[in-house]
Design a protein around this motif. Structure first.
Motif, mmCIF file in Angstrom:
data_model
loop_
_atom_site.group_PDB
_atom_site.id
_atom_site.type_symbol
_atom_site.label_atom_id
_atom_site.label_comp_id
_atom_site.label_asym_id
_atom_site.label_seq_id
_atom_site.Cartn_x
_atom_site.Cartn_y
_atom_site.Cartn_z
ATOM 1 N N VAL A 169 17.909 -39.073 -27.378
ATOM 2 C CA VAL A 169 16.627 -38.460 -27.754
ATOM 3 C C VAL A 169 16.593 -38.885 -29.379
ATOM 4 C CG1 VAL A 169 15.354 -36.520 -28.747
ATOM 5 C CG2 VAL A 169 16.233 -36.623 -26.340
ATOM 6 N N ILE A 170 17.616 -38.555 -30.199
ATOM 7 C CA ILE A 170 17.813 -39.026 -31.496
ATOM 8 C C ILE A 170 17.539 -40.546 -31.645
ATOM 9 C CG2 ILE A 170 19.048 -39.051 -33.706
ATOM 10 C CD1 ILE A 170 20.334 -36.421 -32.723
ATOM 11 N N GLN A 171 18.162 -41.263 -30.890
ATOM 12 C CA GLN A 171 18.302 -42.753 -30.861
ATOM 13 C C GLN A 171 16.349 -43.289 -30.775
ATOM 14 O OE1 GLN A 171 20.821 -44.587 -28.173
ATOM 15 N NE2 GLN A 171 20.337 -46.705 -29.056
ATOM 16 N N PHE A 172 15.942 -42.654 -29.457
ATOM 17 C CA PHE A 172 14.678 -42.851 -29.344
ATOM 18 C C PHE A 172 13.545 -42.718 -30.544
ATOM 19 C CE2 PHE A 172 10.520 -41.729 -27.580
ATOM 20 C CZ PHE A 172 10.234 -42.652 -26.944
ATOM 21 N N VAL A 173 13.784 -41.461 -30.948
ATOM 22 C CA VAL A 173 12.836 -41.022 -32.058
ATOM 23 C C VAL A 173 13.280 -42.173 -33.325
ATOM 24 C CG1 VAL A 173 12.702 -39.231 -33.831
ATOM 25 C CG2 VAL A 173 12.775 -38.619 -31.346
ATOM 26 N N PHE A 174 14.391 -42.286 -33.817
ATOM 27 C CA PHE A 174 14.562 -43.268 -34.995
ATOM 28 C C PHE A 174 13.968 -44.567 -34.537
ATOM 29 C CE2 PHE A 174 18.247 -41.079 -37.342
ATOM 30 C CZ PHE A 174 17.632 -40.143 -37.495
ATOM 31 N N GLU A 175 14.272 -45.167 -33.312
ATOM 32 C CA GLU A 175 13.685 -46.481 -32.995
ATOM 33 C C GLU A 175 12.131 -46.520 -32.966
ATOM 34 O OE1 GLU A 175 15.529 -47.612 -29.341
ATOM 35 O OE2 GLU A 175 17.682 -48.202 -30.361
ATOM 36 N N SER A 176 11.481 -45.234 -32.507
ATOM 37 C CA SER A 176 10.101 -45.271 -32.562
ATOM 38 C C SER A 176 9.527 -45.237 -33.956
ATOM 39 C CB SER A 176 9.492 -44.026 -31.682
ATOM 40 O OG SER A 176 10.068 -42.840 -32.111
ATOM 41 N N GLN A 177 10.382 -44.790 -34.647
ATOM 42 C CA GLN A 177 9.671 -44.685 -36.325
ATOM 43 C C GLN A 177 10.102 -45.790 -37.041
ATOM 44 O OE1 GLN A 177 11.413 -41.021 -37.608
ATOM 45 N NE2 GLN A 177 9.931 -39.838 -36.727
#
Length: 73
Positions: A62-70
Motif C-alpha cells: 500500500v505504501i509503495q502504491f501511494v508513493f508511486e502514484s504521487q
C-alpha cells in the motif's frame, strides 16, 4: 503486448507467490501445532505473529502504491 505489460504481470505473479507462501506456512504451522497439542493461547500468539508478517507485506504494498502514484521514488 506482453512486453508492454511485463512489469504488471511480474508484480501480480510475485504477489501471488507471497500469498501462496503465507498460506503454506500457515497450514504447516497449524499441522505442527495440532500434532503437538499446543494450548489455545500459544496458537493465538503464533497466528498473531504470522498475521503481523502478512500485514507488513500488505502495508509495504500500500505504501509503495501511494508513493508511486504521487511521483515519489
Amino acid at each position: 503486448m506482453l512486453a508492454e505489460h511485463f512489469e504488471l504481470i511480474e508484480a501480480i505473479g510475485l504477489n501471488l507467490f507471497y500469498a501462496f507462501i503465507f498460506i503454506f506456512i500457515g497450514l504447516t504451522i497449524h499441522d505442527v501445532m495440532k500434532k503437538n497439542d499446543v494450548p489455545k493461547m500459544g496458537k493465538l500468539v503464533v497466528y498473531f505473529v504470522l498475521f503481523l508478517g502478512c500485514a507488513g507485506f500488505i502495508a509495504k504494498g500500500v505504501i509503495q502504491f501511494v508513493f508511486e502514484s504521487q511521483g515519489v521514488g
